[in-house]
Design an enzyme around this catalytic site. Structure first.
Site, mmCIF file in Angstrom:
data_model
loop_
_atom_site.group_PDB
_atom_site.id
_atom_site.type_symbol
_atom_site.label_atom_id
_atom_site.label_comp_id
_atom_site.label_asym_id
_atom_site.label_seq_id
_atom_site.Cartn_x
_atom_site.Cartn_y
_atom_site.Cartn_z
ATOM 1 N N GLU A 77 35.032 41.532 33.942
ATOM 2 C CA GLU A 77 36.527 41.331 34.382
ATOM 3 C C GLU A 77 36.538 40.798 35.907
ATOM 4 O OE1 GLU A 77 38.114 40.288 31.963
ATOM 5 O OE2 GLU A 77 37.411 41.499 30.126
ATOM 6 N N CYS A 108 44.178 40.465 39.846
ATOM 7 C CA CYS A 108 43.247 39.529 39.661
ATOM 8 C C CYS A 108 43.858 38.142 39.063
ATOM 9 C CB CYS A 108 42.278 40.128 38.618
ATOM 10 S SG CYS A 108 42.515 40.743 37.146
#
Length: 473
Positions: free
Chosen positions: A221, A255
């Protein structure tokens, strides 16, 4: 019940811990749902019984992080993840019937979800609970053991989480590892049955290289530059307000925060004006406002200042929405216009409250801009007309997408979360998280009466007749 490690399972304490967890898994390779549910409920109780202490630890690590923001962005999402696993997990672990095809009847086929063994989870600093406990929920629901490496940049949160996990789970079931980057590198090199890493694309390369030595399957991720596209006929003020919310949460240290905004040429000044007015409403008395998060460290703050100054020197214009306080590492959002494409601001993931505006003339131009760059972790579209929504959905590739919203796709219970290409691989959350930490084992069961012998050597007339029949139909 706490279990001590044998003194010399291995000279390497990390490898020793992995050995202990793998031995424990082999003694109970397929926990019943009641056992898994008990572990999930214990995790939920631990997190929520210690919510204030965990929020205070995060506040201390960041220098300032709002307890309300922690509750919204970490605890609410975690509660939904755990509750969803408890509600659906028993169904997820049931075997799934599959077709055998006409030539293998009356045999039977099924998929049996099976725990993998020991999962490794590497946690970043920006959302230490959500990105540590979230994957753990999926691993526990799938029946695994887990080792978790927390970030050294949130030492108080990491130490408290380690102590709470140790009180809640035996060490041969779930264990937290803390330490510096060298510990993280050794952790990633362990032969886990699955490794999930959340962090930067640069470190993702190193993690994947380390895992490849053991052929450890990985879920990465990562991040990248997530675009936001304001359509020509979008509700403009709403789009600006929404993007500002997505960019100010955790001071942009997310993110999936919008990294740059594509907007119709000529609307830059209107965007800045609306963003400045809205920011003043969201965070009055900014420097003393306790709802806004500080930048995690002096090094990260200095990097943001450096890439903004570099863009300014290259011809960009900076439009701060509020004051800055270097000592407290508080940085109000800065809108950037006319930033050259070769600057770090436009090349690197920003991970902070800087927001470049990129004007476009046609939707085709905007799509070409997005598609000429690495595939992002998220893409945000503001539009109400079906044609624009359909085109952007079909003609771009991203880890996830929200329409007329930012960030919220990560909180949708039924949606997986993951990247694509440079922004990651694999996914978790909900059923996809359960599947990530499971081996979906195909099982074929032959019927007592079957035709297998008719296609065995010696290959004669009957065999040729059957093969011709199979090829024909």
């Amino acid at each position: 019940m706490k279990q001590d490690l044998p003194e010399s399972v291995s000279r390497d304490p990390l490898a020793a811990l992995l050995d202990v967890q793998r031995d424990a898994f082999l003694r109970e390779p397929f926990p019943a749902w009641e056992v898994r549910a008990r572990h999930l409920r214990a995790l939920r109780a631990m997190l929520f019984d210690n919510r204030d202490a965990l929020a205070e630890a995060m506040n201390a690590d960041f220098g300032q992080r709002s307890k309300a923001e922690v509750t919204l962005s970490e605890f609410v999402v975690l509660k939904q993840e755990i509750d969803g696993a408890l509600k659906h997990g028993a169904r997820w672990m049931k075997p799934q019937r599959r077709s055998v095809g006409k030539w293998l009847r009356p045999g039977r086929a099924r998929i049996v979800p099976q725990p993998l063994g020991v999962a490794g989870i590497v946690v970043p600093w920006n959302y230490p609970l959500l990105l540590g406990a979230g994957p753990l929920v999926c691993a526990l629901a799938a029946g695994n053991r887990a080792m978790i490496k927390m970030s050294e940049l949130t030492p108080r949160t990491s130490a408290l989480f380690e102590a709470l996990i140790e009180k809640t789970f035996s060490r041969d079931h779930v264990a937290v590892v803390n330490g510096d980057a060298s510990v993280g590198a050794a952790f990633a090199a362990l032969p886990f049955d699955h490794l999930l890493f959340t962090g930067s694309t640069r470190i993702g390369h190193e993690v994947m290289r380390a895992a490849s030595a053991n052929l450890t399957p990985v879920t990465l991720e990562l991040g990248g530059k997530s675009p936001a596209l304001i359509g020509e006929h979008a509700r403009f003020d709403y789009a600006v307000d929404s993007l500002l919310l997505g960019k100010t949460l955790n001071a942009g240290q997310t993110c999936i925060a919008p990294d740059y905004v594509l907007l119709p040429r000529g609307q830059e000044a209107a965007f800045i004006e609306r963003a400045r007015a809205r920011f003043a409403q969201l965070y009055p008395d900014f420097l003393d406002n306790r709802d806004y998060t500080s930048i995690i460290s002096a090094r990260h703050y200095e990097r943001l200042v450096r890439i903004a100054d570099e863009a300014l020197a290259a011809g960009a214009q900076l439009h701060p929405l509020g004051a800055q306080d270097e000592a407290a590492r508080r940085m109000a959002p800065v809108i950037v216009t006319d930033a050259p494409a070769n600057t770090a601001l436009m090349q690197e993931e920003i991970f902070g409250p800087l927001l470049p505006l990129v004007p476009y003339d046609t939707l085709d131009d905007a799509l070409r801009y997005v598609n000429s760059r690495a595939r992002p972790l998220a893409l945000y579209l503001y539009a109400d007309d079906a044609r624009t929504i359909e085109r952007v959905t079909r003609e771009t590739i991203a880890g996830g997408m929200s329409v007329n919203e930012t960030l919220m796709h990560i909180a949708a219970e039924g949606l997986p979360f993951g990247g694509v290409g440079a922004s990651g691989m694999g996914a978790y959350h909900g059923y996809e998280g359960f599947a990530t930490f499971s081996k979906l084992k195909p099982v074929f069961t032959q019927a007592r009466l079957n035709a297998r012998g008719l296609i065995a050597p010696p290959y004669g007339l009957i065999f040729r007749f059957l093969i011709n029949l199979m090829m024909k139909f």
